[in-house]
Design an enzyme around this catalytic site. Structure first.
Site, PDB file in Angstrom:
ATOM      1  N   ARG A 116      23.246  55.091 -19.875  1.00 15.95           N
ATOM      2  CA  ARG A 116      21.969  54.416 -20.072  1.00 15.95           C
ATOM      3  C   ARG A 116      21.541  54.657 -21.524  1.00 15.95           C
ATOM      4  O   ARG A 116      21.460  55.799 -21.965  1.00 15.95           O
ATOM      5  CB  ARG A 116      20.914  54.982 -19.127  1.00 15.95           C
ATOM      6  CG  ARG A 116      19.578  54.359 -19.399  1.00 15.95           C
ATOM      7  CD  ARG A 116      18.477  55.008 -18.606  1.00 15.95           C
ATOM      8  NE  ARG A 116      17.229  54.347 -18.901  1.00 15.95           N
ATOM      9  CZ  ARG A 116      16.081  54.984 -19.098  1.00 15.95           C
ATOM     10  NH1 ARG A 116      16.033  56.289 -19.011  1.00 15.95           N
ATOM     11  NH2 ARG A 116      14.990  54.313 -19.355  1.00 15.95           N
ATOM     12  N   ARG A 135       0.172  56.441 -19.786  1.00 16.25           N
ATOM     13  CA  ARG A 135       0.141  55.557 -20.968  1.00 16.25           C
ATOM     14  C   ARG A 135      -0.966  54.513 -20.825  1.00 16.25           C
ATOM     15  O   ARG A 135      -1.185  54.001 -19.727  1.00 16.25           O
ATOM     16  CB  ARG A 135       1.483  54.845 -21.130  1.00 16.25           C
ATOM     17  CG  ARG A 135       2.552  55.715 -21.732  1.00 16.25           C
ATOM     18  CD  ARG A 135       3.899  55.027 -21.721  1.00 16.25           C
ATOM     19  NE  ARG A 135       4.808  55.663 -20.780  1.00 16.25           N
ATOM     20  CZ  ARG A 135       5.947  55.138 -20.355  1.00 16.25           C
ATOM     21  NH1 ARG A 135       6.330  53.954 -20.785  1.00 16.25           N
ATOM     22  NH2 ARG A 135       6.700  55.783 -19.489  1.00 16.25           N
ATOM     23  N   GLU A 140      19.000  51.660 -10.605  1.00 14.97           N
ATOM     24  CA  GLU A 140      19.491  51.482 -11.973  1.00 14.97           C
ATOM     25  C   GLU A 140      20.903  52.038 -12.140  1.00 14.97           C
ATOM     26  O   GLU A 140      21.714  51.469 -12.868  1.00 14.97           O
ATOM     27  CB  GLU A 140      18.517  52.141 -12.961  1.00 14.97           C
ATOM     28  CG  GLU A 140      17.219  51.346 -13.046  1.00 14.97           C
ATOM     29  CD  GLU A 140      16.067  52.090 -13.705  1.00 14.97           C
ATOM     30  OE1 GLU A 140      15.881  51.907 -14.908  1.00 14.97           O
ATOM     31  OE2 GLU A 140      15.367  52.845 -13.015  1.00 14.97           O
TER      32      GLU A 140
END
Ligand code: AMP
Length: 399
Positions: A91, A242, A385
């Site tokens: 990744r 965030r 993923e």
């Protein structure tokens, strides 16, 4: 075919050995505290797991060696020798504009990865270290493939990726929307097409990857057309810690008012904002739901602001694509947040989005949770993923 999937961070390394054809996970685990003291976790399928073992890992090379030793160990190993690892899929967070898909790693690719470091100074160096460690330990004969978080979004049209800044900042400094979570959005969009029994080329999908980091992507004909994260993963909806999108003028105002320097300001935007910032309670949605249930109004506001923001992007992306066939929910909150999903889609009935409350009472499984008479499907799809990285790696190596 066995693919070793590696996700290297600056002091950690997640790994998984899996067969992309059968989707069987042979073993997975985590190396932590690399460069400090070293902790090793190993979970082989149907065998005894090792948890938090102390193993010296001064660098990523020792971490990879530890992983390989465990995989071939005579007691709880899962393969007879390293020869049974056909390729390694890494990744890599940022591929800039250089990579619109996964690639076999060559010297030229390594140079291009180095050039992408300024775009992701915290992540790409660690990813590169992970690749170098694998080549060092496994030798050059084992193919290494890079799978980028940004690559899936390289299909976005210029209207979606261009910021309204002086154009030379794009031309000279590569400032544009890149988007992230690409591997996840790609995986769930492919699963959505399979669930709907339609070719992906015919579908308009809105993929909501809602976790600690969150992003929404408009996917038309299998291609990313727009996404909420931007030049960095700070943009878009409010996240665990965030801020998501905000008026850039706030930055100067707060810096002047409180005497913050830019580092302190960015630390606030990255680590102390989002639902944690609004609630003052936690970045974790389960904690927020508990607090809201007990009457904490800031926790409720954080949840409501998150749901509202996701809903707005669903509307925006339906407008951008001229319709939508299915809305996908994935990642920690998307897969498990029953109430969050219900709140996000409530009020969208006018556009054919209608949830079946009973079907929506599901966690972590692939389920169509829309009402029978809905014209837009609502799909819960657990992301994977690692499997997507392994499938991409197998395809590249198979070429
Ligand atoms: P991720 O970053 O994809 O691992 O997602 C982490 C987020 O998923 C955290 O905010 C968790 O609170 C949230 N999550 C996990 N399980 C649940 C659940 N059962 N209900 C609500 N949120 C959940």
């Amino acid at each position: 075919m066995n693919i070793l999937v590696i996700n290297a961070g600056s002091s950690s390394l997640k790994y998984q050995l899996l067969n992309p054809e059968t989707q069987e996970v042979l073993a997975k685990g985590l190396c932590e505290r690399i460069g400090i003291d070293g902790k090793f976790t190993y979970k082989p399928a149907n065998k005894e797991a090792i948890k938090d073992a102390d193993v010296a890992m001064p660098t990523h090379s020792e971490a990879i060696q530890t992983v390989l030793h465990a995989l071939v160990d005579e007691h709880n190993g899962v393969i007879a020798s390293m020869k049974e690892i056909d390729a390694v899929g890494h990744r890599v967070v940022h591929g800039g504009e250089a990579f619109s898909g996964s690639v076999l790693i060559t010297e030229d690719v390594m140079n291009a990865l180095e050039e992408c470091i300024p775009l992701a100074p915290l992540h790409n160096p660690a990813n590169i270290t992970g690749i170098k460690a694998c080549v060092e330990v496994m030798g050059k004969e084992v193919p290494q493939v890079a799978v980028f978080d940004t690559a899936f979004h390289q299909t976005m049209p210029a209207v979606a990726y261009t910021y309204a800044l002086p154009y030379e900042f794009y031309q000279q400094d590569k400032v544009r929307r890149y988007g992230f979570h690409g591997t996840s959005h790609k995986y769930v969009s492919q699963r959505a097409a399979a669930m709907l029994g339609k070719p992906i080329e015919e579908l308009k999908l809105i993929s909501c990857h809602l976790g600690n980091g969150s992003s929404i992507t408009a996917i038309q004909g299998g291609k990313s057309m727009d996404t909420t994260m931007g030049f960095t993963p700070l943009a878009g909806v409010p996240m665990g810690t965030r801020s998501g999108d905000l008026d850039a003028g706030i930055i100067e105002y707060l810096m002047n008012k409180h005497g913050y320097d830019i580092k302190e300001m960015l630390n606030i935007l990255n680590k102390k904002s989002g639902v944690l910032g609004i609630s003052g309670v936690s970045s974790d949605f389960r904690d927020l739901e508990d607090a809201a249930e007990k009457g904490n109004q800031q926790a409720q506001l954080a949840l409501d602001a998150f749901d509202y923001s996701v809903k707005k992007f669903i509307g925006a992306y339906a407008a951008a694509m001229g319709g939508v066939d299915a809305i996908i929910f994935t990642a920690g909150v998307g897969e498990n947040g029953v109430t969050t999903r219900a709140n996000i889609v409530s009020g969208l009935e006018y556009m054919g989005v209608k949830m079946d409350a009973e079907k929506n009472n599901t966690r972590g499984k692939e389920v169509d949770v829309s009402a029978d008479d809905a014209t837009v499907r609502i799909l819960v799809i657990p992301t994977n993923e690692e499997l997507m990285i392994a499938m991409d790696t197998a395809t590249i190596v198979g070429k």
